[in-house]
Design a protein around this motif. Structure first.
Motif, PDB file in Angstrom:
ATOM      1  N   ARG A 152     -10.577  -6.905  -3.225  1.00  0.00           N
ATOM      2  CA  ARG A 152      -8.854  -6.212  -2.816  1.00  0.00           C
ATOM      3  C   ARG A 152      -8.968  -5.343  -5.267  1.00  0.00           C
ATOM      4  NH1 ARG A 152      -5.424  -9.008  -0.972  1.00  0.00           N
ATOM      5  NH2 ARG A 152      -6.017 -12.020   0.072  1.00  0.00           N
ATOM      6  N   ASP A 179      -6.381  -3.339   0.109  1.00  0.00           N
ATOM      7  CA  ASP A 179      -6.017  -4.978   0.912  1.00  0.00           C
ATOM      8  C   ASP A 179      -6.772  -5.400   1.926  1.00  0.00           C
ATOM      9  OD1 ASP A 179      -4.311  -6.393   1.219  1.00  0.00           O
ATOM     10  OD2 ASP A 179      -2.440  -4.920   1.686  1.00  0.00           O
ATOM     11  N   TYR A 180      -6.996  -6.715   2.130  1.00  0.00           N
ATOM     12  CA  TYR A 180      -8.177  -7.120   2.612  1.00  0.00           C
ATOM     13  C   TYR A 180      -7.571  -8.173   3.604  1.00  0.00           C
ATOM     14  CZ  TYR A 180     -11.502 -11.269   3.147  1.00  0.00           C
ATOM     15  OH  TYR A 180     -11.801 -12.022   3.433  1.00  0.00           O
ATOM     16  N   HIS A 181      -8.015  -8.226   4.658  1.00  0.00           N
ATOM     17  CA  HIS A 181      -7.581  -8.995   6.075  1.00  0.00           C
ATOM     18  C   HIS A 181      -9.250  -9.770   6.358  1.00  0.00           C
ATOM     19  CE1 HIS A 181      -5.949  -9.988   9.249  1.00  0.00           C
ATOM     20  NE2 HIS A 181      -7.105 -10.334   9.583  1.00  0.00           N
ATOM     21  N   MET A 230       0.847  -1.724  -0.355  1.00  0.00           N
ATOM     22  CA  MET A 230       0.224  -0.498  -0.231  1.00  0.00           C
ATOM     23  C   MET A 230       0.611   1.287   0.134  1.00  0.00           C
ATOM     24  SD  MET A 230      -3.166  -0.813   2.194  1.00  0.00           S
ATOM     25  CE  MET A 230      -1.855  -1.346   4.146  1.00  0.00           C
ATOM     26  N   ASN A 244      -6.021   4.841   1.123  1.00  0.00           N
ATOM     27  CA  ASN A 244      -5.098   3.284   0.721  1.00  0.00           C
ATOM     28  C   ASN A 244      -6.630   2.711   1.697  1.00  0.00           C
ATOM     29  OD1 ASN A 244      -3.351   2.771  -1.423  1.00  0.00           O
ATOM     30  ND2 ASN A 244      -1.868   3.768   0.032  1.00  0.00           N
ATOM     31  N   LEU A 277      -7.979  -0.674   4.199  1.00  0.00           N
ATOM     32  CA  LEU A 277      -8.010  -2.419   4.532  1.00  0.00           C
ATOM     33  C   LEU A 277      -9.347  -2.819   4.655  1.00  0.00           C
ATOM     34  CD1 LEU A 277      -6.577  -4.294   5.459  1.00  0.00           C
ATOM     35  CD2 LEU A 277      -5.944  -4.276   7.771  1.00  0.00           C
ATOM     36  N   ARG A 336      -1.672  -7.175  12.564  1.00  0.00           N
ATOM     37  CA  ARG A 336      -1.883  -6.903  11.728  1.00  0.00           C
ATOM     38  C   ARG A 336      -1.392  -5.474  11.773  1.00  0.00           C
ATOM     39  NH1 ARG A 336      -4.524  -8.936   5.454  1.00  0.00           N
ATOM     40  NH2 ARG A 336      -2.913  -7.156   4.468  1.00  0.00           N
TER      41      ARG A 336
END
Ligand SMILES: NC(=O)c1ccc[n+]([C@@H]2O[C@H](COP(=O)([O-])OP(=O)(O)OC[C@H]3O[C@@H](n4cnc5c(N)ncnc54)[C@H](OP(=O)(O)O)[C@@H]3O)[C@@H](O)[C@H]2O)c1
Length: 236
Positions: free
Chosen positions: A39, A44-46, A1, A29, A31, A64
């Motif tokens: 995505r 970004d992916y969790h 990122m 950005n 998450l 994370r």
């Protein structure tokens, strides 16, 4: 990122979430936390399932964040479930899932994100008109109660974090053309009759308000709930 501003959010697989991703200025950005992988070039992916007790997912999210070691400029909590059951037929499991996803996880996420919030961070929780009104479309006491809980959460987060310059607000959509909105045309028409603007809302119309609350344009707004409901229930 690589962007300059960092947003942590839930519910990005929803139509509102998708609209938000496309509307966010390019320096954000994201998450995205949730069950469905989301995505993109700036996303970004969790994986997280908020039906699980917080002890099961909170430590990993915390790890994370500590690994990323960057301040969090924005938080958007959009995860939500509804079962549309009458009080008598709502099961224990439905009640627990609704409260866990819609309310409890929002509290715990706030706890874990708090140390990363700073002056000018903006937190937005997605509520619903159902926090204030019982829906005539489908009974949903558990859903309404969970969203009413978010009303309290916004006020308390805003009060506790205000001295640090963190803003916390809520957005309260009415009936939308998406996920939890009315599914058939007859129901839609009867709902539209109770909306001053005479139509259901679009997810993008909610996303626009989220972008506003995340921005500097909302620098002196905190502890507020903004209805995005086209004037639902203005008349009786
Ligand atoms: N549509 C409407 O008319 C309306 C009106 C008022 C308020 N809202 C609110 O708007 C938000 C989006 O709703 P929607 O109608 O667009 O519904 P939706 O498409 O069903 O979206 C629900 C979102 O919640 C997330 N979610 C559900 N269960 C989860 C779980 N166990 N763990 C993690 N994430 C979970 C989903 O992510 P995953 O795919 O990752 O599970 C999804 O992104 C909700 O908060 C809803 O209450 C919607």
């Amino acid at each position: 990122m690589t962007g300059e501003r960092f947003l942590v959010g839930t519910g990005f697989s929803s139509a509102i979430g998708q609209a938000l991703v496309t509307m966010l200025p390019p320096d954000w950005n994201v998450l995205a936390l949730g069950r469905t992988p989301v995505r993109g070039s700036s996303v970004d992916y969790h994986p997280v399932d908020f039906r699980q007790p917080a002890e099961r997912w909170l430590p990993e999210v915390s790890q994370r964040l500590s690994h990323l070691a960057r301040p969090v400029d924005g938080v958007v909590y959009m995860a939500g479930v509804t079962y549309s059951d009458a009080v008598e037929s709502t099961t224990v499991g439905e009640w627990q899932d609704t409260l866990a996803v819609n309310l409890t996880a929002a509290f715990h996420l706030g706890q874990v994100l708090s140390p990363y919030l700073h002056r000018d961070s903006s937190v937005v929780l997605l509520g619903s008109v159902d926090a204030w009104h019982a829906s005539q479309v489908g009974p949903a006491a558990a859903y309404g109660a969970s969203k009413a809980g978010l009303v309290g959460l916004v006020r308390h987060f805003a009060a506790e974090w205000g001295e640090r310059g963190v803003r916390v607000n809520g957005v309260s959509p009415g009936a939308l053309h998406s996920g939890n909105g009315p599914a058939d045309l007859t129901v839609e028409l009867s709902v539209a009759q109770r909306i001053a603007l005479g139509r259901l809302g679009e997810p993008v119309e909610v996303a626009r308000v989220l972008v506003f609350l995340l921005s500097e344009a909302a620098s002196y707004i905190t502890g507020a709930w903004i209805p995005v409901d086209g004037g639902l229930n203005l008349t009786y």
